[in-house]
Motif scaffolding. Structure first.
Motif, PDB file in Angstrom:
ATOM      1  N   LEU A  53     -10.519  -1.500   2.585  1.00  0.00           N
ATOM      2  CA  LEU A  53     -10.094  -0.099   2.535  1.00  0.00           C
ATOM      3  C   LEU A  53      -9.710   0.403   3.918  1.00  0.00           C
ATOM      4  O   LEU A  53      -8.714   1.120   4.076  1.00  0.00           O
ATOM      5  N   TYR A  85      -6.686   8.846   7.801  1.00  0.00           N
ATOM      6  CA  TYR A  85      -6.651   9.524   6.503  1.00  0.00           C
ATOM      7  C   TYR A  85      -5.838  10.813   6.584  1.00  0.00           C
ATOM      8  O   TYR A  85      -5.058  11.120   5.676  1.00  0.00           O
ATOM      9  N   GLU A 114      -6.027   1.679   4.785  1.00  0.00           N
ATOM     10  CA  GLU A 114      -5.882   3.063   5.250  1.00  0.00           C
ATOM     11  C   GLU A 114      -5.088   3.113   6.549  1.00  0.00           C
ATOM     12  O   GLU A 114      -4.187   3.946   6.724  1.00  0.00           O
ATOM     13  N   VAL A 167      -8.095   4.088  -1.537  1.00  0.00           N
ATOM     14  CA  VAL A 167      -8.096   4.589  -0.162  1.00  0.00           C
ATOM     15  C   VAL A 167      -8.078   6.110  -0.159  1.00  0.00           C
ATOM     16  O   VAL A 167      -8.831   6.762   0.564  1.00  0.00           O
TER      17      VAL A 167
END
Length: 237
Positions: free
Chosen positions: A34, A134, A38, A79
């Motif tokens: 992940l 993110y 990301e 994600v």
């Protein structure tokens, strides 16, 4: 064990390519995947990343990525969901706390927007590289004409609707159409700012810094409050 706890006995060992980052760091393999996805999605977008590249970055075999997450779109959703829940839960909790105890003068637009906007800025500012990635990913997704609207709605709409419910109490005469247009403009400004593209630095000749998220949040609260008032005022219709 659930599917995300451990791979089956015959799962690939990740011996090809680079050593597993998850093993060398003592972390969980699925989290390593992940993290890698990301990072890559935030820099190159959904269409600019392959499963093979994610596997290479995570130091695992491509079959292991498929085992844990399925298709590339399922990996992208995993994600996106991982941090969305924490981000949005904090925002809702913050506006609810403010609504319960707004102070002697009652709720204001500035108070509500401060409570709603501060958590994502703080996570991006102090949460480490993953939260920076993110924030950039959310900025890209919000502007994606193919699946951005559906993805943002799935993970962010409940928190946004709670904010609008409370704004209605501050602006009881506002029309819903005006409230949604006002939030739409705020949404674009928020995700662009959290993306930290450096555009502001160049435009201002260094006077402003896109990485100055404390100032960015302060400016956005004032800007958004004035925008809601202007858009929702009866005289603006």
């Amino acid at each position: 064990m659930t599917k995300l706890d451990a791979p089956p006995a015959d799962a690939p060992t990740g011996k090809r390519g680079r050593p597993r980052k998850a093993q060398s760091a003592g972390g969980d393999t699925s989290e390593s995947i992940l993290d890698a996805a990301e990072d890559l999605f935030s820099k190159h977008g959904f269409y600019g990343v392959t499963i093979r590249e994610v596997a290479r970055e995570a130091g695992v075999d491509t079959a292991l990525v498929h085992y844990y997450f399925g298709s590339k779109r399922e990996l992208f959703d995993a994600v996106f969901q991982r941090r969305a829940e924490l981000w949005n839960n904090e925002r809702v909790a913050a506006v609810d706390r403010y609504a319960r105890d707004p102070g002697p003068d009652g709720m204001t637009l500035e108070g509500l927007l401060e409570a709603f906007l501060r958590p994502p800025f703080q996570w991006s500012l102090k949460g480490g590289p993953g939260w920076k990635h993110y924030s950039a990913l959310v900025a890209q997704t919000n502007a994606n004409p193919t699946f951005g609207g559906e993805t943002m709605a799935r993970y962010f709409d409940p928190a946004i609707r709670r904010l609008i419910e409370l704004i209605k109490q501050v602006l009881p005469d506002a029309r819903e159409v005006d409230l949604y247009w006002a939030y739409h403009n705020l949404s674009g400004a928020l995700t662009l700012t959290l993306g930290e593209t450096g555009r502001l630095d160049r435009l201002s000749g260094g006077l402003c810094r896109s990485g100055d998220l404390e100032s960015a949040c302060d400016y956005m609260v004032r800007f958004a409050a004035a925008g809601f008032r202007a858009v929702c005022a009866p005289s603006a219709r």
